[in-house]
Scaffold this motif. Structure first.
Motif, mmCIF file in Angstrom:
data_model
loop_
_atom_site.group_PDB
_atom_site.id
_atom_site.type_symbol
_atom_site.label_atom_id
_atom_site.label_comp_id
_atom_site.label_asym_id
_atom_site.label_seq_id
_atom_site.Cartn_x
_atom_site.Cartn_y
_atom_site.Cartn_z
ATOM 1 N N UNK A 19 0.820 -1.209 0.000
ATOM 2 C CA UNK A 19 0.000 0.000 0.000
ATOM 3 C C UNK A 19 0.855 1.262 0.000
ATOM 4 N N UNK A 20 0.209 2.384 -0.271
ATOM 5 C CA UNK A 20 0.883 3.681 -0.191
ATOM 6 C C UNK A 20 1.387 3.941 1.215
ATOM 7 N N UNK A 21 0.630 3.459 2.205
ATOM 8 C CA UNK A 21 1.035 3.637 3.599
ATOM 9 C C UNK A 21 2.358 2.929 3.878
ATOM 10 N N UNK A 22 2.508 1.706 3.363
ATOM 11 C CA UNK A 22 3.756 0.960 3.552
ATOM 12 C C UNK A 22 4.914 1.711 2.898
ATOM 13 N N UNK A 23 4.723 2.151 1.659
ATOM 14 C CA UNK A 23 5.782 2.871 0.953
ATOM 15 C C UNK A 23 6.172 4.135 1.703
ATOM 16 N N UNK A 47 15.122 -0.772 -2.924
ATOM 17 C CA UNK A 47 14.564 -2.082 -3.282
ATOM 18 C C UNK A 47 13.677 -2.574 -2.144
ATOM 19 N N UNK A 48 12.498 -3.040 -2.502
ATOM 20 C CA UNK A 48 11.549 -3.530 -1.502
ATOM 21 C C UNK A 48 11.155 -4.955 -1.867
ATOM 22 N N UNK A 49 11.344 -5.867 -0.932
ATOM 23 C CA UNK A 49 11.145 -7.297 -1.164
ATOM 24 C C UNK A 49 10.079 -7.835 -0.220
ATOM 25 N N UNK A 50 9.169 -8.639 -0.740
ATOM 26 C CA UNK A 50 8.154 -9.255 0.110
ATOM 27 C C UNK A 50 8.708 -10.535 0.736
ATOM 28 N N UNK A 51 8.240 -10.838 1.928
ATOM 29 C CA UNK A 51 8.761 -11.991 2.662
ATOM 30 C C UNK A 51 8.435 -13.320 1.992
ATOM 31 N N UNK A 52 7.484 -13.337 1.048
ATOM 32 C CA UNK A 52 7.207 -14.564 0.298
ATOM 33 C C UNK A 52 8.319 -14.876 -0.695
ATOM 34 N N UNK A 53 9.144 -13.871 -0.991
ATOM 35 C CA UNK A 53 10.230 -14.056 -1.959
ATOM 36 C C UNK A 53 11.564 -14.314 -1.270
ATOM 37 N N UNK A 110 5.942 -4.504 8.708
ATOM 38 C CA UNK A 110 4.869 -5.485 8.783
ATOM 39 C C UNK A 110 3.715 -5.099 7.860
ATOM 40 N N UNK A 111 3.138 -6.135 7.193
ATOM 41 C CA UNK A 111 1.993 -5.935 6.308
ATOM 42 C C UNK A 111 1.078 -7.141 6.450
#
Length: 333
Positions: A10-14, A50-56, A95-96
């Motif tokens: 989300x924009x909030x996370x960014x 760089x932003x990486x999701x924990x699934x990756x 956290x997301x």
């Protein structure tokens, strides 16, 4: 990027990430295939976020990658520096829902993106030289304190071929598994095997006319050094002759390897036995790409160009062929 991840980013996370790194609010999105990449600014200076999701990737995996990058950078390899966050970390976690996004900040590489029109003997030689230097320097690398070593090549989830290959592709699956088994039988020595980038194609570096500046170490792992020769050869050949004949590809491959290996040997040496494994790793790239496309690209999103590539890959896998014939490698001493 998978749709489930896109919904969480989300924009909030960014905005939280930008605030943590004390970055300006204006950003330019550069990519979103396996990681989100942005050009960002800090006091007017362009940097790469760089932003990486924990699934990756896990946080430990990312910290391991950045530890090696810092080592290479400190030993004069032309790669972007890693910036430490205001909290003293190379990786910050956000956290997301029931997962995390991990952020890291890098120097923006100098130079410009490479186009097929830029391909020439000088570039290929420089490409090989930088690759050889990375291999030579890495032989002395040891992970820092509390750093988890990077995984080995056969820990790649894309090699769970039974899961990713379409059920009807039994012939391709059987042929692919035989190639992987053949690679697993290769001897491991300090001179043939180590930590490497594994994806040094022309989209993963900038060129300033005198040297290349390599980035995107996301797929780095322990593998055979010949892989870092096979992958540039694979993608350069495809880029140059996407719809080309086997003869055209073979001729280009010969020119590319001759110059690339001349540069490589200025910094490091691989035995003839190692060079002769390059066709195996060309096949491995086909095998993994077929899994990637099955995982990442739904049928309805495959345009005619991509469908052509996928069909070519499948046919090569079933015939146990590499993208080029490399019988000539024995003459490149």
């Amino acid at each position: 990027m998978e749709h489930s991840v896109e919904k969480q980013f989300t924009t909030e996370i960014l905005n939280k990430i930008l605030a943590t790194y004390q970055l300006d609010s204006n950003v330019k999105k550069l990519g979103d295939f396996e990681n989100y990449a942005f050009e960002v600014y800090q006091n007017g200076v362009a940097k790469i976020l760089r932003i990486t999701h924990s699934s990756h990737r896990s946080q430990k995996e990312l910290e391991s990658e950045l530890d090696w990058i810092q080592y290479l950078h400190s030993h004069g390899i032309s790669i972007p520096a890693v910036f430490i966050s205001p909290n003293g970390k190379t990786v910050e976690a956000f956290e997301a829902e029931d997962s995390f996004f991990y952020a890291s900040l890098f120097e923006k590489a100098p130079g410009k993106p490479v186009k097929v029109e830029d391909f020439d003997e000088k570039l290929f030689r420089i490409w090989g030289k930088v690759t050889g230097k990375m291999h030579r320097v890495t032989k002395e690398y040891r992970p820092g304190a509390n750093i988890q070593p990077r995984s080995h090549w056969n820990g790649n989830d894309l090699l769970e071929l039974e899961y990713y290959y379409p059920k009807e592709d039994k012939e391709a699956l059987a042929a692919a598994l035989k190639v992987i088994q053949e690679i697993e039988k290769l001897p491991i020595t300090q001179e043939s095997y180590g930590l490497l980038h594994t994806d040094i194609h022309s989209g993963n570096f900038f060129y300033d006319g005198e040297t290349i500046h390599v980035f995107d170490f996301d797929d780095s792992c322990y593998h055979y050094f010949a892989v870092d020769i096979a992958i540039p050869l694979y993608y350069s050949t495809i880029s140059k002759h996407y719809f080309g004949t086997k003869l055209e590809r073979n001729e280009f491959a010969k020119e590319f390897l001759k110059a690339f290996l001349e540069g490589y040997r200025e910094e490091n040496e691989l035995s003839q036995e190692c060079l002769e494994t390059i066709p195996l790793f060309l096949k491995q790239r086909d095998i993994e790409l077929y899994a990637v496309f099955s995982k990442k690209v739904p049928m309805e999103e495959r345009n005619a160009r991509l469908q052509h590539w996928i069909q070519e890959i499948k046919a090569r896998i079933e015939r146990n062929e590499a993208v080029v014939d490399l019988d000539f490698v024995i003459n490149l001493k």
